[in-house]
Design a protein around this motif. Structure first.
Motif, PDB file in Angstrom:
ATOM      1  N   GLY A  47       0.924  -1.357   0.209  1.00 23.64           N
ATOM      2  CA  GLY A  47      -0.150  -0.616  -0.296  1.00 23.64           C
ATOM      3  C   GLY A  47       0.252   1.342  -0.107  1.00 23.64           C
ATOM      4  O   GLY A  47       0.600   2.449   0.468  1.00 23.64           O
ATOM      5  N   ALA A  48       2.456   1.242  -0.761  1.00 17.81           N
ATOM      6  CA  ALA A  48       2.743   2.899  -0.404  1.00 17.81           C
ATOM      7  C   ALA A  48       2.874   2.958  -1.837  1.00 17.81           C
ATOM      8  O   ALA A  48       3.384   1.829  -3.114  1.00 17.81           O
ATOM      9  N   LYS A  49       3.058   3.991  -2.216  1.00 16.76           N
ATOM     10  CA  LYS A  49       3.040   5.134  -3.529  1.00 16.76           C
ATOM     11  C   LYS A  49       4.794   5.812  -3.210  1.00 16.76           C
ATOM     12  O   LYS A  49       5.071   6.184  -2.169  1.00 16.76           O
ATOM     13  N   VAL A  50       5.336   5.275  -4.715  1.00 16.48           N
ATOM     14  CA  VAL A  50       7.466   5.874  -4.441  1.00 16.48           C
ATOM     15  C   VAL A  50       7.643   7.005  -6.024  1.00 16.48           C
ATOM     16  O   VAL A  50       7.347   6.141  -6.412  1.00 16.48           O
ATOM     17  N   ILE A  51       8.589   7.083  -5.469  1.00 16.36           N
ATOM     18  CA  ILE A  51       9.608   7.674  -7.034  1.00 16.36           C
ATOM     19  C   ILE A  51      10.332   7.521  -6.731  1.00 16.36           C
ATOM     20  O   ILE A  51      11.319   7.987  -5.360  1.00 16.36           O
ATOM     21  N   VAL A  52      11.047   6.405  -7.209  1.00 17.07           N
ATOM     22  CA  VAL A  52      12.881   6.869  -7.515  1.00 17.07           C
ATOM     23  C   VAL A  52      13.283   7.122  -8.079  1.00 17.07           C
ATOM     24  O   VAL A  52      13.132   6.604  -9.604  1.00 17.07           O
ATOM     25  N   ARG A  53      14.020   7.380  -8.220  1.00 14.53           N
ATOM     26  CA  ARG A  53      15.554   8.447  -9.029  1.00 14.53           C
ATOM     27  C   ARG A  53      16.466   8.377  -9.093  1.00 14.53           C
ATOM     28  O   ARG A  53      17.389   7.643  -7.742  1.00 14.53           O
ATOM     29  N   VAL A  54      16.895   7.894 -10.658  1.00 21.81           N
ATOM     30  CA  VAL A  54      18.449   7.262 -10.776  1.00 21.81           C
ATOM     31  C   VAL A  54      18.877   7.504 -12.171  1.00 21.81           C
ATOM     32  O   VAL A  54      18.238   8.212 -12.723  1.00 21.81           O
ATOM     33  N   PRO A  55      20.610   7.088 -12.632  1.00 28.19           N
ATOM     34  CA  PRO A  55      20.696   7.159 -13.506  1.00 28.19           C
ATOM     35  C   PRO A  55      19.882   6.570 -14.654  1.00 28.19           C
ATOM     36  O   PRO A  55      18.865   5.679 -14.536  1.00 28.19           O
ATOM     37  N   LYS A  56      19.438   7.600 -15.258  1.00 33.51           N
ATOM     38  CA  LYS A  56      18.968   6.512 -16.976  1.00 33.51           C
ATOM     39  C   LYS A  56      18.974   5.238 -17.509  1.00 33.51           C
ATOM     40  O   LYS A  56      18.018   4.409 -17.342  1.00 33.51           O
ATOM     41  N   ASN A  57      20.497   5.015 -17.969  1.00 31.88           N
ATOM     42  CA  ASN A  57      20.424   3.223 -18.205  1.00 31.88           C
ATOM     43  C   ASN A  57      20.041   2.614 -16.751  1.00 31.88           C
ATOM     44  O   ASN A  57      20.275   1.295 -16.992  1.00 31.88           O
ATOM     45  N   VAL A  58      20.508   3.360 -15.273  1.00 35.68           N
ATOM     46  CA  VAL A  58      20.186   2.260 -13.941  1.00 35.68           C
ATOM     47  C   VAL A  58      18.801   1.260 -14.316  1.00 35.68           C
ATOM     48  O   VAL A  58      18.106   1.998 -14.003  1.00 35.68           O
ATOM     49  N   ASP A  59      18.804   0.145 -13.974  1.00 29.69           N
ATOM     50  CA  ASP A  59      17.115  -0.654 -13.271  1.00 29.69           C
ATOM     51  C   ASP A  59      16.642  -0.360 -12.189  1.00 29.69           C
ATOM     52  O   ASP A  59      17.604  -0.336 -11.292  1.00 29.69           O
ATOM     53  N   VAL A  60      15.608  -0.018 -12.229  1.00 27.20           N
ATOM     54  CA  VAL A  60      14.307   0.015 -10.843  1.00 27.20           C
ATOM     55  C   VAL A  60      13.729  -1.458 -11.134  1.00 27.20           C
ATOM     56  O   VAL A  60      12.726  -1.788 -11.538  1.00 27.20           O
ATOM     57  N   ILE A  61      13.581  -2.361 -10.122  1.00 24.74           N
ATOM     58  CA  ILE A  61      12.696  -3.528 -10.659  1.00 24.74           C
ATOM     59  C   ILE A  61      12.015  -3.249  -8.823  1.00 24.74           C
ATOM     60  O   ILE A  61      12.220  -3.712  -8.254  1.00 24.74           O
ATOM     61  N   LEU A  62      10.909  -3.719  -9.154  1.00 23.20           N
ATOM     62  CA  LEU A  62       9.578  -3.462  -8.363  1.00 23.20           C
ATOM     63  C   LEU A  62      10.079  -5.834  -8.064  1.00 23.20           C
ATOM     64  O   LEU A  62       9.523  -6.311  -9.239  1.00 23.20           O
ATOM     65  N   ARG A  63       9.626  -6.262  -7.116  1.00 18.55           N
ATOM     66  CA  ARG A  63       9.791  -7.974  -6.735  1.00 18.55           C
ATOM     67  C   ARG A  63       8.856  -8.173  -5.299  1.00 18.55           C
ATOM     68  O   ARG A  63       8.990  -7.742  -4.616  1.00 18.55           O
TER      69      ARG A  63
END
Length: 366
Positions: free
Chosen positions: A346-362
Motif C-alpha cells: 500500500g505505498a506509492k514511491v518515486i525512485v530517481r536513478v541514472p537513466k540506464n540503471v534498472d529499478v525493479i519491483l519484486r
C-alpha cells in the motif's frame, strides 16, 4: 589445445609488444614458468586495476561460441543483486545445456534469513526470466560456504562433460574458481581475483579428469548496474563486503531518502511507515523533505551526498523517475548494483536513478 602462452591469472595470450593491451609481460619474463601478466601482477600485489576494453558485445560473442560445445553451465549470480547480475539471454546463447545457478554472497544477507525460502525465491525469479535452473546452490565464495554442495551438484549434472563458469563482473566468479581449484587441486589463489569489472579475459582451463575441463569465461559488464557509474574508489563504498545491517527509517509522506548522491526514493503516500534499507554498510543514507530534495541534490552532491565524490562525474540531467506502487503485499525495490528497500503493502514511491540503471519491483526476499 593451442600452444599460445597464456597468463595463468586472466587467461590473456602473453605478449611483450604493447603495454596497454591485455597479456603484457616484459620480454625477459615471457618464457618463465607460470607467468602472470603485468596487469594481474599489479592486481594481485597492489590491488590496482588497469582497464582493458571489453564490453558485453564481445563477451556475448564469446558465450555464443559455447552453444556449439558440449558441457554444462554454472551461472554465478549475486544473491544481493540477483536481477542486476542475471544474464537475460543466457538460455538462448548457451543452447540446450544444463544450468546450475550458483547464488554467491550468501554471507552478505542477514544471518536470520530463511535459506530454503531464498532458494525457492531464486528458482521462481529465474523461471520468471525464462531460465529453468537444473539446480540452485547457495554459496559464499569468500567464506567457502556451499563449495562442496556445488562440486557435488556439478559432478551429478555434468555427465563427464566440460563445465563452463559464467557470470557478470563483480559476482565473485574468480574467488569461487580459486576455491574450486583449492578444493580439487589443493593450490591457492591461482586465478586473479578482483572487485573491479571485467578482469577475466579469456577461457581458463582447469582439468576435471583426463578428458574434461572446467572453464572460466570473462565476466559480462552489465551497463544497467550502478557499479558501472562509479570510480574504483567509490566501488569499494557501494559493493558490500560484510553482512549487511538493515537500516530502518520511519518516513512520513513527502519525505525522501538519498543513497549517497547516486539515487533517491521519494515517499509519496501510504501513511507513516518504515522503509527497511539493505545497502553496503559504508554507503551513507540521508533523509530529507521531498520539497528540499532537488536543491539538496544539486548543491550537496559530492559533499553531504557521496559517492560520487566528484559532482562533475554525475550528470543530474541524465536521471529518470520510476513510479512504483507496492500493491497488496510486501515488496523489495531493487536498485541494480546498489541495494534494495523493503516496503510493506500500500505505498506509492518515486525512485530517481541514472537513466540506464534498472529499478525493479519484486516480491520481497526477506
Amino acid at each position: 589445445m593451442d600452444d599460445t602462452l597464456k597468463c595463468i591469472g586472466c587467461g590473456a595470450p602473453l605478449q611483450s609488444e604493447d603495454k596497454s593491451a591485455p597479456g603484457y609481460v616484459p620480454e625477459h619474463n615471457l618464457f618463465r614458468e607460470d607467468v602472470i601478466c603485468q596487469r594481474c601482477f599489479r592486481l594481485k600485489n597492489y590491488n590496482e586495476i588497469q582497464d582493458v576494453g571489453m564490453d558485453s558485445e564481445d563477451f556475448l560473442n564469446l558465450l555464443n561460441e559455447l552453444s556449439d560445445r558440449k558441457g554444462i553451465i554454472v551461472n554465478v549470480v549475486d544473491i544481493f543483486d540477483f536481477e542486476g547480475t542475471f544474464i537475460n539471454a543466457l538460455k538462448r546463447i548457451v543452447g540446450n545445456k544444463k544450468i546450475i545457478l550458483a547464488a554467491n554472497k550468501l554471507d552478505l544477507l542477514p544471518k536470520q534469513i530463511n535459506k530454503r525460502r531464498v532458494k525457492d525465491w531464486l528458482k521462481k525469479t529465474a523461471r520468471k526470466y525464462g531460465l529453468d535452473a537444473d539446480d540452485v546452490i547457495l554459496i559464499s565464495a569468500q567464506k567457502g560456504w556451499g563449495i562442496d554442495d556445488l562440486l557435488t551438484s556439478i559432478e551429478q549434472n555434468r555427465n563427464k562433460q566440460d563445465v563452463y563458469i559464467v557470470g557478470t563482473t563483480n559476482v565473485g566468479k574468480s574467488t569461487l574458481i580459486n576455491k574450486l581449484i583449492e578444493q580439487s587441486v589443493g593450490e591457492k589463489d591461482v586465478v586473479t581475483t578482483s572487485r573491479f569489472p571485467g578482469t577475466t579475459l579469456d577461457l581458463i582451463d582447469i582439468p576435471l579428469d583426463e578428458k574434461t575441463f572446467m572453464y572460466d569465461t570473462p565476466g559480462i559488464i552489465q551497463s544497467h548496474q550502478m557499479t558501472h557509474y562509479v570510480s574504483e574508489k567509490e566501488l569499494k563504498t557501494i559493493v558490500p563486503k560484510n553482512e549487511i545491517k538493515q537500516r530502518v527509517f520511519q518516513l512520513n509522506e513527502g519525505q525522501t531518502l538519498f543513497f549517497g548522491g547516486l539515487s533517491r526514493i521519494d515517499y509519496v503516500s501510504g501513511g507513516k511507515r518504515p522503509l527497511v534499507c539493505y545497502f553496503s554498510n559504508d554507503l551513507n543514507i540521508h533523509r530529507t523533505k521531498t520539497e528540499k530534495a532537488n536543491d539538496l541534490w544539486r548543491n550537496q552532491i559530492g559533499n553531504v551526498l557521496t559517492p560520487p565524490n566528484n559532482p562533475d562525474h554525475f550528470d543530474m540531467s541524465d536521471t529518470k523517475a520510476v513510479r512504483l506502487e507496492t500493491g497488496k503485499e510486501k515488496k523489495d525495490i531493487m536498485i541494480s548494483g546498489l541495494g534494495f528497500i523493503t516496503i510493506e503493502a500500500g505505498a506509492k514511491v518515486i525512485v530517481r536513478v541514472p537513466k540506464n540503471v534498472d529499478v525493479i519491483l519484486r516480491n520481497s526476499i526477506m
